[in-house]
Motif scaffolding. Structure first.
Motif, PDB file in Angstrom:
ATOM      1  N   TYR A  86       0.840  -1.189   0.000  1.00 35.46           N
ATOM      2  CA  TYR A  86       0.000   0.000   0.000  1.00 35.46           C
ATOM      3  C   TYR A  86       0.882   1.248   0.000  1.00 35.46           C
ATOM      4  O   TYR A  86       1.947   1.280   0.633  1.00 35.46           O
ATOM      5  N   ARG A  87       0.412   2.260  -0.680  1.00 35.72           N
ATOM      6  CA  ARG A  87       1.110   3.540  -0.635  1.00 35.72           C
ATOM      7  C   ARG A  87       0.833   4.228   0.701  1.00 35.72           C
ATOM      8  O   ARG A  87      -0.157   3.960   1.373  1.00 35.72           O
ATOM      9  N   PRO A  91      -5.292   4.006   3.626  1.00 36.36           N
ATOM     10  CA  PRO A  91      -5.326   2.823   2.762  1.00 36.36           C
ATOM     11  C   PRO A  91      -6.560   2.750   1.873  1.00 36.36           C
ATOM     12  O   PRO A  91      -6.592   1.948   0.929  1.00 36.36           O
ATOM     13  N   TRP A  92      -7.564   3.595   2.121  1.00 37.42           N
ATOM     14  CA  TRP A  92      -8.819   3.521   1.370  1.00 37.42           C
ATOM     15  C   TRP A  92      -9.027   4.702   0.433  1.00 37.42           C
ATOM     16  O   TRP A  92     -10.107   4.842  -0.142  1.00 37.42           O
ATOM     17  N   ASN A  96      -4.102   4.260  -3.230  1.00 37.00           N
ATOM     18  CA  ASN A  96      -4.638   2.933  -2.936  1.00 37.00           C
ATOM     19  C   ASN A  96      -6.048   2.752  -3.512  1.00 37.00           C
ATOM     20  O   ASN A  96      -6.401   1.662  -3.983  1.00 37.00           O
ATOM     21  N   ARG A 100      -7.094  -0.080  -6.219  1.00 39.38           N
ATOM     22  CA  ARG A 100      -8.242  -0.946  -5.944  1.00 39.38           C
ATOM     23  C   ARG A 100      -9.246  -0.876  -7.106  1.00 39.38           C
ATOM     24  O   ARG A 100      -9.846  -1.884  -7.482  1.00 39.38           O
ATOM     25  N   ASP A 131      -6.506  -7.811  -3.234  1.00 38.22           N
ATOM     26  CA  ASP A 131      -6.294  -6.757  -2.242  1.00 38.22           C
ATOM     27  C   ASP A 131      -6.225  -7.423  -0.884  1.00 38.22           C
ATOM     28  O   ASP A 131      -7.140  -8.160  -0.499  1.00 38.22           O
ATOM     29  N   PRO A 133      -5.859  -6.238   2.754  1.00 39.50           N
ATOM     30  CA  PRO A 133      -5.741  -5.214   3.800  1.00 39.50           C
ATOM     31  C   PRO A 133      -4.977  -5.711   5.025  1.00 39.50           C
ATOM     32  O   PRO A 133      -4.295  -4.922   5.692  1.00 39.50           O
ATOM     33  N   SER A 136      -1.561  -5.138   4.084  1.00 41.31           N
ATOM     34  CA  SER A 136      -1.343  -3.814   3.484  1.00 41.31           C
ATOM     35  C   SER A 136      -0.656  -3.923   2.127  1.00 41.31           C
ATOM     36  O   SER A 136       0.328  -3.235   1.850  1.00 41.31           O
ATOM     37  N   GLN A 137      -1.203  -4.792   1.262  1.00 41.78           N
ATOM     38  CA  GLN A 137      -0.593  -4.971  -0.038  1.00 41.78           C
ATOM     39  C   GLN A 137      -1.614  -5.435  -1.078  1.00 41.78           C
ATOM     40  O   GLN A 137      -2.679  -5.961  -0.747  1.00 41.78           O
ATOM     41  N   PHE A 138      -1.253  -5.187  -2.336  1.00 42.16           N
ATOM     42  CA  PHE A 138      -1.986  -5.716  -3.473  1.00 42.16           C
ATOM     43  C   PHE A 138      -1.141  -6.797  -4.127  1.00 42.16           C
ATOM     44  O   PHE A 138       0.095  -6.779  -4.044  1.00 42.16           O
TER      45      PHE A 138
END
Length: 236
Positions: A86-87, A91-92, A96, A100, A131, A133, A136-138
């Protein structure tokens, strides 16, 4: 921007990236990526200062940069996928959110491997397929087929083997070519031809052998016409 218009624009950008990279010898320079123009307007393909490019008019991310020396924990794992952190920030939202959205819409991205300063090896198209969470990564895959796998985080053995083959072909071999050609200043080690599209990177010790590592000191820049087929690592 309408999704169909954005998809068509991405296709044109990806084609330009491939064409320009091949003309150079498999890579692009930072300046040409930042100075890209399309339909009379400037549209940088990478960000000026960050490892992610989210054009304001695009619904989702256009490109990401993976660098071993970067500030994020972006790794290629033993499942053949890129685990893209995640940047920073919420995170939302922001970067990110657009990553997503790329996963939801299936829009293709461009992955750039930053091999040396100001030199980028493109891999495209790639797709955001999961995704996570909790981590914290894709997860980024090199084949659109992984979008339709129910659980990309837990690949079957055949799926993992396929992903690893793709990683070697589309990530590691092109990266090796870039590093070797840059080290040889895009010039054939034998005849000194200086034309990137006509050059390959060849292993000195074949990669099928124990010490055939994909490192610059085990590579030669050679004309495609004289590169031994068994040691060629990347072809046009």
């Amino acid at each position: 921007m309408d999704s169909a218009v954005e998809a068509a624009l991405r296709t044109r950008i990806i084609q330009w990236v491939h064409d320009r990279a091949e003309a150079n010898g498999g890579f692009l320079h930072r300046d040409e990526l930042l100075d890209f123009h399309i339909d009379g307007r400037k549209l940088p393909v990478i960000d000026y200062s960050r490892g992610i490019r989210n054009p304001q008019s695009f619904s989702s991310t256009l490109s990401i940069v993976s660098s071993a020396s970067g500030p994020y924990d972006d790794t290629e794992s033993d499942d053949g996928l890129l685990h893209y952190a995640y940047r920073a920030g919420d995170p939302w939202s922001g970067d990110n959110r657009k990553l997503r959205e790329a996963m939801t819409s299936g829009m293709p991205l461009i992955l750039f491997r930053k091999e040396v300063p100001n030199i980028y090896t493109p891999v495209a198209p790639v797709y955001v397929v999961d995704d996570q969470p909790e981590n914290s990564q894709f997860l980024i895959a090199l084949d659109e087929a992984f979008r339709f796998i129910p659980d990309p985080a837990h690949l079957t053995t055949p799926q993992r083997e396929y992903a690893l083959r793709l990683a070697k072909q589309r990530l590691h071999q092109p990266a090796f070519r870039t590093r070797v050609l840059v080290a040889y200043e895009t010039r054939c080690a034998i005849c000194e031809l200086k034309h990137g599209a006509l050059l390959d990177a060849a292993h000195i010790v074949p990669d099928s052998e124990k010490h055939g590592l994909p490192t610059v000191n085990n590579g030669l820049a050679l004309c495609k016409s004289i590169t031994p087929p068994m040691t060629r690592t990347c072809s046009a």
